[in-house]
Motif scaffolding. Structure first.
Motif, PDB file in Angstrom:
ATOM      1  N   PHE A 280       0.914  -1.257  -0.025  1.00  0.00           N
ATOM      2  CA  PHE A 280      -0.263  -0.042   0.039  1.00  0.00           C
ATOM      3  C   PHE A 280       0.776   1.264   0.066  1.00  0.00           C
ATOM      4  N   GLU A 281       1.999   1.168   0.722  1.00  0.00           N
ATOM      5  CA  GLU A 281       2.963   2.446   0.657  1.00  0.00           C
ATOM      6  C   GLU A 281       3.310   2.489  -0.784  1.00  0.00           C
ATOM      7  N   LYS A 282       3.656   1.618  -1.471  1.00  0.00           N
ATOM      8  CA  LYS A 282       4.121   1.732  -2.948  1.00  0.00           C
ATOM      9  C   LYS A 282       2.962   2.234  -3.874  1.00  0.00           C
ATOM     10  N   ALA A 283       1.917   1.934  -3.519  1.00  0.00           N
ATOM     11  CA  ALA A 283       0.892   2.403  -4.080  1.00  0.00           C
ATOM     12  C   ALA A 283       0.404   3.893  -3.773  1.00  0.00           C
ATOM     13  N   ALA A 284       0.568   4.438  -2.648  1.00  0.00           N
ATOM     14  CA  ALA A 284       0.231   5.611  -1.886  1.00  0.00           C
ATOM     15  C   ALA A 284       1.316   6.622  -2.706  1.00  0.00           C
ATOM     16  N   LYS A 285       2.653   5.982  -2.938  1.00  0.00           N
ATOM     17  CA  LYS A 285       3.685   7.047  -3.604  1.00  0.00           C
ATOM     18  C   LYS A 285       3.134   7.348  -5.010  1.00  0.00           C
ATOM     19  N   LEU A 286       2.369   6.430  -5.560  1.00  0.00           N
ATOM     20  CA  LEU A 286       2.044   6.863  -7.062  1.00  0.00           C
ATOM     21  C   LEU A 286       0.557   7.420  -7.188  1.00  0.00           C
ATOM     22  N   ASP A 287      -0.286   7.270  -6.112  1.00  0.00           N
ATOM     23  CA  ASP A 287      -1.397   8.166  -6.051  1.00  0.00           C
ATOM     24  C   ASP A 287      -1.515   8.615  -4.484  1.00  0.00           C
ATOM     25  N   PRO A 288      -0.804   9.507  -4.069  1.00  0.00           N
ATOM     26  CA  PRO A 288      -0.950  10.011  -2.928  1.00  0.00           C
ATOM     27  C   PRO A 288      -2.416  10.697  -2.559  1.00  0.00           C
ATOM     28  N   GLU A 289      -3.169  10.968  -3.384  1.00  0.00           N
ATOM     29  CA  GLU A 289      -4.288  11.729  -3.284  1.00  0.00           C
ATOM     30  C   GLU A 289      -5.627  10.483  -2.931  1.00  0.00           C
TER      31      GLU A 289
END
Length: 372
Positions: free
Chosen positions: A289-298
């Motif tokens: 999820f942290e990797k996904a959050a970096k790609l889509d922080p919003e």
């Protein structure tokens, strides 16, 4: 016409069931309603209870050509008229092409058409369970509706060899099955959706040997890339359906197929995070999820998942500490245990020291006696 040739003739005086069992070597249960229906010849105006439950009935209105029933994955051309019990027409298809067994029509029709001969006209009554169920179909089919179909089986041909198909045909078949899978998924029928997605993937496999193909069937590099892109899309959908059936290991395989091709596919990362969460692999889920959050922080969904997982990790750490304390006891008790153990060790040491001194004295006497 069905293009299956060289049909083995059944010996005179022998039933179909006996022939299949004795001559072909297949064990069959002749009491099973579906098997019994498959072995029965069509008789005009006779009601056939296909499943033995009264929920799927077939009446032959006009007989077709004998021994021309379609097999699974055969391509059928049919005319279909469907109406509700009050006579309201809800479906009408002419020269409609379906691949039998791939749930491209409601399940009741899929089962019943397999029992028709080419040229046959049949009335097929499908109860809700094998039609549109409790959901119905907006806007014209109410919940829990029984549907009466008039079906004409016009022709049957065998499934083409996938490896021999042109790029356009492969894409046409694959898209149709993926879209049908999406339809079943939207109706919360993940098992049927999975079936459709897997069949879509069959048509998106690269050819075994593209070099020997004719110019008509040869797939270009750009078309091959397009097939791989479509495969990624289908694998992503397949993973979503597998999650719904709680098949987490296979869902993880599907989503990893996506991420190998597109490491930054946010949908795939999100689904992988959810799969790992359900597999209780909290740390791996957080990293995903942290990797996904970096790609889509919003993304609120990703942020929420991360928040829940981080709190879960804290709770797990607290619970582990409590468990250790419970196993070892309170610090005061541990200190007392250490003090007691130390005291016992000192006492044993004193005994051994005394015993060692006695031995030394005795040894001295012996030495003195024999030395002098």
């Amino acid at each position: 016409m069905n293009n299956i040739e060289n049909i083995i003739p059944i010996p005179e005086g022998q039933s179909q069931a006996d022939f299949i069992k004795n001559d072909l070597g297949f064990n069959i249960d002749t009491n099973d309603p579906l098997t019994k229906a498959a072995l029965s010849d069509s008789v005009e105006n006779e009601n056939m209870d296909i499943l033995g439950s009264g929920e799927l009935m077939k009446k032959t209105l006009i007989k077709g050509e004998i021994n021309t029933r379609p097999g699974r994955l055969d391509l059928c051309v049919v005319d279909i008229d469907g109406k509700l019990e009050d006579g309201t027409k809800v479906e009408n298809f002419t020269d409609y092409k379906i691949q039998l067994g791939d749930v491209e029509v409601v399940q009741g029709l899929d089962l019943a058409i397999a029992l028709m001969d080419v040229g046959e006209v049949a009335e097929i009554t499908v109860f809700p369970r094998f039609a549109y169920g409790n959901l119905g179909r907006d806007p014209d089919i109410p919940s829990s509706s029984k549907i009466i179909y008039n079906v004409v089986l016009k022709s049957v041909t065998m499934e083409p060899e996938i490896d021999e198909m042109s790029y356009e045909k492969k894409k046409e078949f694959a898209d149709k099955k993926r879209e049908r899978g999406n339809w079943w998924f939207s109706r919360n029928e993940p098992v049927l959706a999975i079936q459709c997605y897997r069949r879509s993937l069959d048509y998106l496999q690269p050819s075994v040997d593209n070099s020997n193909k004719t110019s008509q069937n040869k797939i270009t590099d750009s078309q091959l890339q397009a097939l791989f892109a479509d495969r990624t899309k289908v694998y992503n959908n397949l993973a979503a359906a597998q999650i719904k059936t709680e098949a987490y290991d296979t869902a993880l395989e599907s989503v990893d197929n996506v991420l190998r091709a597109e490491p930054e596919n946010i949908k795939a990362l999100f689904r992988k995070g959810r799969i790992l969460t359900r597999k209780c692999e909290t740390k791996r889920a957080i990293l995903t999820f942290e990797k996904a959050a970096k790609l889509d922080p919003e993304s609120k969904a990703i942020t929420q998942e991360l928040s829940v997982l981080r709190q879960k990790l804290v709770n797990e750490s607290v619970e582990q500490k409590k468990l250790y304390k419970k196993m070892l006891g309170s610090p005061k008790k541990i200190e007392n245990m250490s003090s007691t153990a130390s005291s016992k060790f000192k006492n044993k040491l004193a005994v051994w020291s005394l015993f060692g001194g006695t031995l030394a004295a005795v040894a001295g006497v012996i030495v003195y006696k024999f030395a002098f």
